[in-house]
Design an enzyme around this catalytic site. Sequence first.
Site, PDB file in Angstrom:
ATOM      1  CD1 TRP A 358      54.701  43.453  35.699  1.00 43.71           C
ATOM      2  CD2 TRP A 358      56.120  45.127  35.325  1.00 43.71           C
ATOM      3  NE1 TRP A 358      55.165  43.319  34.410  1.00 43.71           N
ATOM      4  CE2 TRP A 358      56.046  44.341  34.149  1.00 43.71           C
ATOM      5  CE3 TRP A 358      56.963  46.243  35.313  1.00 43.71           C
ATOM      6  CZ2 TRP A 358      56.760  44.632  32.985  1.00 43.71           C
ATOM      7  CZ3 TRP A 358      57.682  46.525  34.157  1.00 43.71           C
ATOM      8  CH2 TRP A 358      57.572  45.731  33.011  1.00 43.71           C
ATOM      9  CG  ASP A 359      50.514  44.080  34.092  1.00 42.94           C
ATOM     10  OD1 ASP A 359      51.537  43.569  34.552  1.00 42.94           O
ATOM     11  OD2 ASP A 359      49.794  43.527  33.247  1.00 42.94           O
ATOM     12  CD  GLU A 489      56.793  37.075  32.257  1.00 48.00           C
ATOM     13  OE1 GLU A 489      56.030  36.470  31.487  1.00 48.00           O
ATOM     14  OE2 GLU A 489      56.434  37.567  33.346  1.00 48.00           O
ATOM     15  CE  LYS A 601      55.248  37.095  27.638  1.00 46.43           C
ATOM     16  NZ  LYS A 601      54.931  36.622  28.992  1.00 46.43           N
ATOM     17  CD  GLN A 602      56.876  41.711  29.000  1.00 46.38           C
ATOM     18  OE1 GLN A 602      56.686  40.513  29.112  1.00 46.38           O
ATOM     19  NE2 GLN A 602      56.199  42.604  29.699  1.00 46.38           N
TER      20      GLN A 602
HETATM   21  C1  BGC Z   1      53.873  39.669  30.939  1.00 47.22           C
HETATM   22  C2  BGC Z   1      54.081  40.337  32.281  1.00 47.22           C
HETATM   23  C3  BGC Z   1      52.741  40.845  32.771  1.00 47.22           C
HETATM   24  C4  BGC Z   1      51.697  39.736  32.777  1.00 47.22           C
HETATM   25  C5  BGC Z   1      50.313  40.249  33.120  1.00 47.22           C
HETATM   26  C6  BGC Z   1      52.832  38.570  31.069  1.00 47.22           C
HETATM   27  O1  BGC Z   1      52.621  37.970  29.823  1.00 47.22           O
HETATM   28  O2  BGC Z   1      55.089  39.107  30.475  1.00 47.22           O
HETATM   29  O3  BGC Z   1      54.977  41.410  32.161  1.00 47.22           O
HETATM   30  O4  BGC Z   1      52.890  41.365  34.050  1.00 47.22           O
HETATM   31  O5  BGC Z   1      51.622  39.152  31.499  1.00 47.22           O
HETATM   32  O6  BGC Z   1      49.878  41.206  32.203  1.00 47.22           O
END
Ligand code: BGC
Length: 760
Positions: A358-359, A489, A601-602
Amino acid sequence: MSTSYLDIDPWKIIENTFDKNKIMSSESIFSIGNGYMGQRANFEEDYSGETFQGSYIGGIYYPDKTKVGWWKNGYPEYFAKVLNAPNWIGIHIQIDGEILDLNRGKVKRFQRELNMKNGIYTRKFQITLNNGIEISAEIIRFISLKENSLGAIQYKITALNRDCEILFEPYIDAGIVNQDSNWDDAFWKNKSLKNIDSFAAIISKTNKTKFEVCTYMSSKLIFQNNIINSPLSKNKFKNKLSQIFKINIHKGKTVKLIKLGGYINGKRNYKKNLFIEAEKLIEKFKHIDFNELLKVQTESWKRIWEMSDIKIKGDLKSQQAIRFNIFHLNQTYSGKDPELNIGPKGFTGEKYGGSTYWDTEAYCLPFYMFTKDQSIPKNLLKYRFLQLDKAIENAEKLGFGKGAALYPMVTMNGEECHNEWEITFEEIHRNGAIAYAIYNYERFTKDFTYVKEMGIEVLIAISRFWSQRFTFSNDKKKYVILGVTGPNEYENNVNNNWYTNYIARWCLVYTKNQIKKLEKLYPIDFLKISKKINWNKVELNLWEDIIQKTYLPYDDDKKIFLQQDGFLDKELIPAKRLDKSVRPINQNWSWDRILRSVYIKQADVLQGFYFFSDDFTLEELEKHYKYYEPFTVHESSLSPSVHSVLACRIGLIDDAYKFYLQTSRLDLDDYNLEVEEGLHITSMAGSWMSIVEGFGGMQIVNDKLSFENKLPIEWTSLSFKINFEGSILEVNVGKNKTNFIWKGKSKINIISNGKKISLP
Ligand code: BGC
C-alpha cells in the site's frame, strides 16, 4: 543514533575510509539503478570479506513455496521473491599473479562517491598487495537512464611502485542464489551460454515463472591510446563465462578496462532472440568513448533534476538528504511500464520480497504525480487496474463475491503473496489507499480519463468488498468492521479500527459520486462498464445505509476518535517513558507484549487525519496529534513523514523538522541499524511529502491549490517545482515570504498563506 561515516555534501554521498564493518551498509547506500534494473554497490573485483551481493531486474520474481507451521484456508500458495539476478559487473583481477582483494591487501586510501547530479558512482583506492606491489585504482560505474538494458564500468589501474603484469578477467556469473529462500529450490536455470570474441552472454530462465533474461558483457582494454578489443583467451564454466585480458605495464603507467553489460529482459514469451538483441546493443555502444557515455548519462539526470530537485538553503544535512531520497526514487521507478511498481527496498535488497505494498498509493504516488508527466502516475494506477481480476479472485478465496475485490497486501503480479494471517486477511485498509490514490490523482491533475477508462471498475470492486465486509451490529445499531489490523501493525484482530472504518465509508461515498459523474458525463461508456461488471444501482441502497450508519469509535470525555474499540483499556504510558534499552520494541519485546501495549508502530488515526484533512478542524487535528503522537514509536519507516506534515499544520515546526530528518536521513544515518539489508525506498517519498506538504504547506483547500509557509528555523529558503494540472508551478519559500512562478498558459488562482492570489 547516527553512523555518520559519510560526508555531508549537497550533491554527493562520500565515504572516505575503508571500514570492513561498513561494506554492506555502503553497498545499500551507493546502489544504482534505472527503474528497469538496479544493483547494490558491490565491488567489481573479488572481495573475500563480508558482502551482500545483489543485482535485481524489475518484475522478475520467483514464487517461493509458502512455509508456515499451521496452514489456514485463504493463505497464498507462495511468497514472491524479488530475484537476485546474475552478476554482470564482476572483474577478477590479478597483479603479478596476486589476486586484487581489498580484504587481503593493505588498503592505504579509499574513497567512494555517488554523484547524485549525474548518477555516476566512483570508487578510488590505493593498496599494497601481499606480493609488495602497490597500485591505485579508479572505477566508474553507471546504469544508463536512457538505455534500459545498459550498464557500464571503467576500471583504471596505475602501477605505483614497480612494473607489473595486470590480468583482467571480466565475467558474468549466473550461478546466483537469493539470501532469503524458504527451500533449497534453485530459482534460475541457465539455458545457453555464448562466448565469442569480446561478447559473452548467458540466457537464464526462472523456474516456475519462466521469465527469460540474457545477461551479457563486452569488454575492451585501453592502454596508451591502443585499444585491445579481443581477449587473449576465454573461460567457460557451468554458470559463468569469462574473458582474459593481460598486459605488462611500467611503473607509473595506467591501464583501463571498459566493460559494458547488463540484462536484456525477455519477460515471458519474448519473440526475438535475446543473444541477438544483446549483440545489437553492444554494437551500438561499444565504439562510443566512455566519456561520451558519461555525458549522455549526465544529460538524462539533468532533465530529471530540472523538474524534481528541491533546493534547501542553510542546512546541508537536509539538502543532501532530500536529494538522496529523490535520487533513489528516480532510480527505482521510471513510470514507463505499467507492469512495474515500487518495492519497499527497490533494487537495493531482498527483504520485503514481494514488490508492491500500500506504500505505493499511500506514500509514493504524490512524488511521481508532482514531479513527472501525468502518464507516469497514471501508469501507477493502471498497475492496479491490470491486476483487478486477481484482486477479485483474492476476495473470492476469502469468501466474498459479486465482483468484490481485495487487493493484496504484498504482490508481484496481483496475487497475494504474504502469509501472516494478521496482515494477509486483516490489513484490509490497503483497499482504501488504492481508492484514495485515484481520488488524489483526479483532484490534482483534473484528469478524469483514468476513472472513465479503468478506475471506476477498481472503485466499484473495492466498494463492493467494503459493503460485504461491514457487518451490522444490533447492539450498536451501526455498521462495524470486526477483526482487522490497521496501519498500526502492533495491534492485530481489533474491532473497529477507526482508520479502516473511516476510509471504508469514504470509499463508498467517493465511488457513489464517481458513478454519478460518469453516468452523467459519459452515459454510453458507463452503460458498457455496467454490463461488463454486472452493476446494478440497487447495490447503492446498502452502501447508502452503511454510509449513514458507520460506527466510528469516539470517546466523549476526551473528544477523540479511538484507534479501535479497546484502545482505552490499555496501559496508557507514553513512549518516552520506555527505557532506551527496549527500543526498538520489535527487537526487544515478545510479540505478545507488543500487542497488549499502547505503542503505535506508525501513523494510524493520524494517517486518517492526514488523508482527510478537510474533514477536521485544526483544533481537532491538534488534539488527536497530541493524544496519539506520545504513544507512537515510529518503528515503520513510513511513520515520521506523516507526523512531520501534521506537526507543520499545527505549527509544531521543531517537531516537524525532527521527523523530517528522521525520515529523510533514515538510511544515511542508519537510524534503525539495518541499512545493510537495503534502503527504505517507499518511505523516501514520505520525505518529499514532508517538505512539499509540510514545510511548503501544499494542500487543496476549497478546491484550490494552497501553500502555507512553514519554513524550519534552520533553513533560509526552500524551493521546489510541481506539475499541477499539466503545467509547472515553481514555489520559492523564503523566511517571511513565498514567491511563485507559474508556467501554465492560463492564469490560476491559488491560496498563499491564507490569501487568494492570482498567478498570470
Ligand atoms: C509497515 C507497512 C508497510 C511495510 C512495507 C511495514 O513495516 O508496517 O505499513 O507497508 O512495512 O514498507
